[in-house]
Design an enzyme around this catalytic site. Structure first.
Site, short mmCIF file in Angstrom:
data_model
loop_
_atom_site.label_atom_id
_atom_site.label_comp_id
_atom_site.label_asym_id
_atom_site.label_seq_id
_atom_site.Cartn_x
_atom_site.Cartn_y
_atom_site.Cartn_z
N SER A 123 0.80 -1.24 0.00
CA SER A 123 0.00 0.00 0.00
C SER A 123 0.82 1.28 0.00
O SER A 123 0.25 2.36 -0.13
CB SER A 123 -0.97 0.00 1.19
OG SER A 123 -2.08 -0.83 0.90
N LYS A 147 2.90 6.70 4.72
CA LYS A 147 1.98 5.64 4.30
C LYS A 147 2.56 4.30 4.72
O LYS A 147 3.74 4.02 4.50
CB LYS A 147 1.79 5.65 2.77
CG LYS A 147 0.73 4.66 2.33
CD LYS A 147 -0.66 5.12 2.72
CE LYS A 147 -1.69 4.00 2.63
NZ LYS A 147 -1.61 3.02 3.73
N THR A 148 1.68 3.47 5.31
CA THR A 148 2.05 2.11 5.65
C THR A 148 1.85 1.18 4.46
O THR A 148 1.17 1.52 3.49
CB THR A 148 1.17 1.59 6.80
OG1 THR A 148 -0.21 1.71 6.40
CG2 THR A 148 1.41 2.37 8.08
N GLY A 149 2.41 0.01 4.56
CA GLY A 149 2.16 -1.05 3.59
C GLY A 149 2.44 -2.40 4.21
O GLY A 149 3.31 -2.52 5.08
#
Length: 244
Positions: free
Chosen positions: A50, A188-190
């Site tokens: 993501s 932003k995480t992923g």
């Protein structure tokens, strides 16, 4: 943490204290100062998961698939296993809760030809989209290293990606995670899921009128490890005295 430690030692202490196997690159946007933990891993490419929502949102805006934070996605009623996904979304909420089905709608609307050109123009990772246009950032076709994330973020922060200032400002805005009187954190995480077991935290910090880019990834086997992505990165930024 001892003041006598080198920056590399401070970063290693943070990773060890949290029991995390991973890497972190922190670099000033000007490139005049760089800190790295686990440089070998920092050069290895992994699925962006993501974190690809950062360039993907820019691409969606460029092609008119969405045009504002309030652009909407209508939920089709299918239970996708997460309560926060099982509802109508705006672009802003879809980004913040990492709504996969929303961005798969975007991907099908953008299409393979546009992605091929845009990933080339952005020089994003290995620039591969494979054969499935709505899964390539999730299934391992597209891959990027922490160093390559930093280079993409530099172009993004410096408004050198070929997108309008309004588009870049919108994405920076929906990336905002925390803001104090002294600094703001945009990220932003992923997570690739258990199949590829990679977690990410990427973004930038503005502190004392200076901008720092960061890209962290780690071995992440289960969702219970999710908070470590943010926590390790923030602890590292504190150890480096970029934020306090």
């Amino acid at each position: 943490m001892s003041d006598a430690q080198s920056p590399a030692e401070k970063l290693a202490t943070v990773f060890e204290a949290n029991g995390v196997d991973g890497t972190l690159v922190v670099e000033s946007v000007s490139g005049d100062r760089t800190y790295v933990h686990n440089p070998e891993r920092a050069s290895r490419q992994f699925s962006p998961a993501s974190t690809f929502k950062i360039p993907n949102t820019l691409i969606a805006l460029k092609h008119g698939v969405v045009n504002s934070k309030e652009s909407t996605f209508e939920w089709d009623g299918t239970d996708r296993g997460l309560e926060q996904w099982n509802k109508d979304q705006t672009l802003e909420s879809a980004f913040r809760v990492s709504c996969v089905w929303c961005y798969q709608e975007i991907a099908r609307a953008v299409g393979e030809r546009a992605y091929t050109a845009d990933l080339r123009d952005l020089n994003y990772g290995n620039r591969e989209i494979g054969e499935t246009v709505d899964k390539f950032w999730l299934n391992g076709d597209l891959a990027i290293s922490a160093w390559q994330q930093i280079e993409f973020l530099r172009g993004f922060v410096n408004a050198e990606t070929g997108h309008t200032t309004q588009q870049i400002a919108l994405v920076k805005d929906i990336m905002l995670v925390n803001k104090t009187d002294d600094w703001s954190l945009h990220a932003k995480t992923g997570w690739t899921g258990q199949a590829l077991h990679t977690g990410w935290y990427v973004g930038f910090v503005v502190a004392d009128d200076r901008t720092w880019l960061f890209a962290m990834n780690m071995n992440m086997e289960t969702a219970s490890q999710a908070p470590l992505r943010h926590d390790v990165t923030v602890q590292a930024l504190e150890a480096l005295e970029i934020i306090s």
